[in-house]
Every structure is written in C-alpha cells, then in structure tokens.
Enzyme design. Sequence first.
Site, short mmCIF file in Angstrom:
data_model
loop_
_atom_site.label_atom_id
_atom_site.label_comp_id
_atom_site.label_asym_id
_atom_site.label_seq_id
_atom_site.Cartn_x
_atom_site.Cartn_y
_atom_site.Cartn_z
N HIS A 134 -6.91 -6.25 -0.17
CA HIS A 134 -5.84 -5.27 -0.26
C HIS A 134 -4.54 -5.70 0.42
O HIS A 134 -3.51 -5.09 0.21
CB HIS A 134 -6.34 -3.95 0.37
CG HIS A 134 -5.40 -2.80 0.23
ND1 HIS A 134 -4.97 -2.33 -1.00
CD2 HIS A 134 -4.79 -2.02 1.18
CE1 HIS A 134 -4.16 -1.30 -0.81
NE2 HIS A 134 -4.03 -1.10 0.49
N ASP A 192 -8.99 -6.69 -4.53
CA ASP A 192 -8.67 -5.45 -3.81
C ASP A 192 -9.71 -4.39 -4.14
O ASP A 192 -9.86 -3.98 -5.28
CB ASP A 192 -7.28 -4.96 -4.21
CG ASP A 192 -6.79 -3.77 -3.39
OD1 ASP A 192 -7.62 -3.14 -2.69
OD2 ASP A 192 -5.59 -3.48 -3.42
N SER A 245 0.84 -1.19 0.00
CA SER A 245 0.00 0.00 0.00
C SER A 245 0.89 1.25 0.00
O SER A 245 1.75 1.39 -0.87
CB SER A 245 -0.95 -0.04 1.21
OG SER A 245 -2.00 0.89 1.04
#
Length: 394
Positions: free
Chosen positions: A333, A304, A183
Amino acid sequence: SNSTMAKSAPCLSLLVAVVALSAQLGEAFLPGFATTNGPKVDYSTLEYVSPDTTGIVETACLDTAGRMQYMPVPVSSDIHPDESLDISFVHWPAASSKKKSNLPPVILVHGFDSSCLEYRRLGARLAAQGVDTYAVDLLGWGFTQLEGVQTFSASAKVQALTGFIDKVTATTNEKRFCIAGASLGGAAAIEVASTNPNCAGLFLVDAQGFVDGIGPMSAMPKPIARLGVEVLKSVPLRSSANQMSYFDKETYATEDALAIGRIHCQREGWNDALVSFMQSGGFSPSTKLASITCPSLVLWGRQDGILEGDEFVPKFMKVLSDAELRWIEECGHVPHLEQPKETAEAMKSFLMDRVVAEQDADNAKDNESNNWFGAGIGLAGVGVSVAAVAGEIF
C-alpha cells in the site's frame, strides 16, 4: 455501500469496530459513560512540538525529523480565531546540478493519521533528481499546531494545505506546483487539484478517491468516539496496520517502522483532533475527480491489500481526463516507503515528460505569438512612416 467501505478502508472500519467495542466495555464497566460529556481539553495550554525520535534507528527518519520546520498559514476565523496557524513540513531543496528552471515544486501529502515522516525515503530521492520537494503535515495530524484550533475537519485540512501551498509558491516565484497524495492524502490532493488552476500535475499513490466519508463514526457520541480513537494509537492496532501496509513484511514492517508511525500520536490533544476530523464527516473526493484537468499519474503497489488496484485503478483511469498509470511491482500500500527508488523515478519521468514538456510547449507558443505581435507592430510602424512621408510629398 457498507461492504465497499469495509473492503476499501479497513483501517477506518477497524477503528469503527474498536469504537463500538469500547462503547460496550464502557457501558459495562462505567455505567452512564455513554451519556457523559467527558473531560474537556484546554487547548490554550497545549503546544506543538517537533518529533521525539528517541529510540528510532532509521537514518532517513532521523534526517527527515531534523529538517522539520513550521510555517504560519492563513485560515478562516472559524478554524482559528487568530486567522493563522502553524503547519509543520519538511523541505528537500532540489539538487542545483539537476534542477530545471521550469520544474515546479512537488508537495507530498501523507495518509490517514500519519505525518510527513511518511516520506522519509522519497523526499531526498526526488530532490537528488532535481525536484524541489516538500512534505507537509495535514492539520491535526503529524506535528501541526493544535493549540486554539476550533475544528480539524476535512475542509479545515484542505484550507490549511492550500494556505501552505500558496506560501511555498510565493517564496519560489513559481505559481505552478504539483501535488502528490498517498492513501487518504490522495483525497486531500484531489480536493486541491480540482479547484486550483495552478496545479500542474497530480500524483495519486494508492489513493483514496472513491470512498467518501468515514461511515458511522461521525454519528457516535463524542465520549465514545474519544475512547475508540485512544485505542487507535495502541501498539497492537498500529502493528496490525503496519503489517497490512507492506508486501515484504519481514523487511519493512519492523518495530522501528511501528515506532515512527506512532510518534505523533503521543502529543497532547492528538485524540481530540482526530475525533474532530472523524465526526466532521471526512473527505468526499469522488465527486471532484472529473473536474481535474491537469495531467495525473496513478501510482499503485501491485500487491496492495488495503486498496486493491484491480478495483480502484480502472475507476481512476476512467474518470480522470488525462491520466497515466504506473504499477509498482513487489509492493503493498505504500510505494513511497517500500519501493522509494522506483516511485521517485516514475514521478521524475512524469514531471519531465508531461509537466515540463507541456510548459515548454506553452512557452514556445507564447514566444511565437509575441514574435508575430512584435512583427505586426513593426510593420504598422513602417506603414505609418510611409504614410507620413507620402503626406509630406503630396
């Protein structure tokens, strides 16, 4: 655009909305709030601490927290007047029976306002496959030193991260390293991989690589920003983010996972450290991707819903000069949390097929060159000897 920001970074967008609402409430119930300077925190009285895992059930988290260490790393005086600060990290040494001598260490970098506990399910799996693995906290997040730090900006985070990597590679006698970012941690990993020639491999795990900055938050008055950031650690907001992160919500979006994600938020000074980062403008990874030359593996959870693979994966594959793609099925995710076994296997395969294989090929070329050089010196020596003998005869 604003619409792209909202779609690509819902956690940040949600925070901006919370901050705006907090500002409205503050002005409604606390007249003049928006124009006050707010209470100042005396960082000289703050201390950094190890994770408080009271009430945590997950064994992997307890094991990871028990492994946490601190390492002093060099930084510039504008970050800390002592030009040094302590970074928290976890080390999983490679299983000796499977470790290869030319396999570089892997540095794992967590996401936005998280900690190295995020890699509690991946680190041990990589180590068991012979990978020397480190999970490190970004400055201001996790359990890093807060006392005396002057800025927690993106550049300060990268500088501290680079100092940590230099210390690790110095102790392992291996200049090369690989870095993985999940991320927003992907943005930090991109910063490092784009500038450090010793980076032998990059792993981008549902990474933020095309969303620069943090939007209007950077322009908000600090008192309002502090109020909004305080809400960020609330159970309802964290619970929402917890639910958004997983494909199999029933199994993984648990109360225990929620509690683990909030441990570092309880530290004194956490909110000011986060405000400092937000108001610094955040990371700008998109302009640096094209300069990355090391082999890269793009890992993406097929389901995701935070950073949608259909939008961002093609961009990574187009811009990166040497990239491979691995979809992680039935995954949201956070593949390192939801599908750690598959993620570890994909990373180990890439390390062996690309990083180690290419190093072996380079070593073979060097040996061949050295052999030719040695042979050349030998022939030259013979030539000199013959010439000397000839001189004696004639």
